[in-house]
Design an enzyme around this catalytic site. Structure first.
Site, PDB file in Angstrom:
ATOM      1  N   CYS A  25     -11.844  32.854  15.495  1.00 55.27           N
ATOM      2  CA  CYS A  25     -13.141  31.841  15.590  1.00 55.27           C
ATOM      3  C   CYS A  25     -14.046  32.919  17.334  1.00 55.27           C
ATOM      4  O   CYS A  25     -15.772  32.103  16.761  1.00 55.27           O
ATOM      5  CB  CYS A  25     -12.981  30.976  16.149  1.00 55.27           C
ATOM      6  SG  CYS A  25     -11.819  30.212  14.264  1.00 55.27           S
ATOM      7  N   ASN A  69     -15.453  26.202   8.101  1.00 53.28           N
ATOM      8  CA  ASN A  69     -15.396  27.207   9.079  1.00 53.28           C
ATOM      9  C   ASN A  69     -15.872  28.470   9.067  1.00 53.28           C
ATOM     10  O   ASN A  69     -15.003  28.964   8.009  1.00 53.28           O
ATOM     11  CB  ASN A  69     -14.114  26.299   9.971  1.00 53.28           C
ATOM     12  CG  ASN A  69     -13.168  27.823  11.620  1.00 53.28           C
ATOM     13  OD1 ASN A  69     -14.372  28.203  11.629  1.00 53.28           O
ATOM     14  ND2 ASN A  69     -12.558  27.020  11.744  1.00 53.28           N
ATOM     15  N   HIS A 106     -18.488  25.975  18.365  1.00 51.45           N
ATOM     16  CA  HIS A 106     -17.860  26.566  17.021  1.00 51.45           C
ATOM     17  C   HIS A 106     -17.442  25.546  16.081  1.00 51.45           C
ATOM     18  O   HIS A 106     -16.899  24.386  16.580  1.00 51.45           O
ATOM     19  CB  HIS A 106     -16.534  27.027  17.608  1.00 51.45           C
ATOM     20  CG  HIS A 106     -15.494  27.513  16.440  1.00 51.45           C
ATOM     21  ND1 HIS A 106     -16.191  28.616  14.803  1.00 51.45           N
ATOM     22  CD2 HIS A 106     -14.017  27.623  15.944  1.00 51.45           C
ATOM     23  CE1 HIS A 106     -15.452  28.738  14.065  1.00 51.45           C
ATOM     24  NE2 HIS A 106     -14.267  27.848  14.625  1.00 51.45           N
TER      25      HIS A 106
END
Ligand code: COA
Length: 325
Positions: A112, A282, A252
């Protein structure tokens, strides 16, 4: 010599999967997913679409917005955990698809925070090796690696891509600072155990569902909050910047509760923290550049804004960045 982000763009597949759609796939509910994660829907790439296709669309848009041509790109970095192929980087697929024949190309695997890792590498390339224009893309088709029988993971992720052009400039550095961290000792808390050299694909592996992403959600949650807070504290402190000076915080997009915990720590008003997890879930390395691109399109981000980025992911890996827009 300075560095700056010349342009930003994104591309997401048109196919939307809502929480209500998920109620027909696994035992879950819109209420549970919304309350625990903030996600309402996510995008799913069509079966014939690979990570490089998403990256190509985002990349071409970023090149056009920067007023450049594909031939002007000197380097392509694709931050991804979901490559097209294992031998041949996704970046090479992208290089071919966009016709960037003067660019060298490679993938960056940092889950990520891959986009933040990529900013550090792009800045370093420009400063150390005379590279002028770097196409940095965060692109993922994570939904290909999900266990669609595991309700604790399959509802969390989505597909998409975001891209920036990082270029040299004769003015001050606008990619002010990038902080990175990693801790491989906690790797098993968020991992796709099989498919690499350690445990190649086999029918047994499939039987044990080891060729899909596995996660210990609670532990990941705790570590994500701690590490992102740490990353934010370190970068603000070492640049002598008080949180009040930040115009926008772009975290994020993994879980609204993680974002809220960070926002409270920074004592930031809600309008300074960008959130789009409700629409995309996500998207791993793509999440921050997609957010930046949306902010730019909406006219939220303005020239001169001080922007703070922070991310956490598998590895574990984490990082933060300070950018002048
Ligand atoms: N729908 C309904 N129930 C679900 C569910 C779903 N989609 N997923 C899990 N559950 C159930 C569990 O089975 C468990 O049931 P049990 O108590 O009967 O065993 C219960 O909900 C609680 O599970 P738990 O995992 O403790 O929930 P949680 O509050 O920790 O929330 C996450 C789960 C995954 C949302 C949360 O841990 C999280 O967001 N973690 C971080 C994930 C992340 O950000 N990962 C990426 C980092 S880059």
């Amino acid at each position: 010599m300075g560095t700056e982000i010349l342009s930003v763009a994104h591309y997401v597949p048109s196919n939307v999967l809502t929480n209500f759609d998920f109620e027909k796939i696994v035992e879950t509910s819109d209420e549970w997913i919304t309350e625990r994660t903030g996600i309402k829907e996510r995008r799913i790439a069509e079966p014939e679409v690979a990570t490089s296709d998403l990256a190509k669309e985002a990349g071409l848009r970023a090149i056009k917005k920067a007023g450049l041509k594909s031939e002007d790109i000197d380097a392509i970095i694709v931050a991804t955990a979901t490559p097209d192929t294992y031998v041949v980087s996704t970046a090479c697929h992208v290089q071919y698809k966009i016709g960037a024949k003067n660019a060298f190309a490679f993938d960056l695997w940092a889950a990520c925070p891959g986009f933040i890792y990529g900013l550090k590498v792009a800045k370093g390339l420009i400063k150390s090796s005379g590279v002028k224009n770097v196409l940095l893309v965060g692109a993922e088709t994570l939904t290909r690696f999900l266990d669609w029988e595991d309700r604790a993971t399959c509802v969390l992720f989505g597909d998409g891509a975001g891209a920036v052009i990082v270029s040299n400039s004769d003015k001050k550095d606008k990619i002010i600072d990038v902080f990175l961290g990693a801790d491989g000792s906690l790797k098993d808390l968020l991992i796709m155990p099989a498919g690499g050299t350690l445990t190649p694909f086999s029918p047994e592996v499939y039987e044990k569902r080891e060729c899909f992403i596995k996660m210990k959600g609670r532990e990941v949650f705790k570590n994500a909050v701690l590490r992102m807070q740490e990353a934010v504290d370190i970068i603000l402190e070492r640049n002598n910047i008080k949180p009040e000076r930040i115009d926008y915080f772009v975290p994020h997009q993994a879980n609204i509760r993680i974002i809220e915990a960070l926002r409270e720590r920074l004592r930031m008003p809600k309008e300074k923290v960008y959130v789009n997890i409700d629409r995309y879930g996500n998207t791993s390395a793509a999440s921050i550049p997609i957010a930046l691109s949306e902010m730019e399109e909406k006219g939220v981000l303005k020239k001169g804004n001080l922007v703070l980025l922070a991310a956490f992911g598998a590895g574990f890996t984490w990082g933060s960045a300070l950018i002048e827009w």
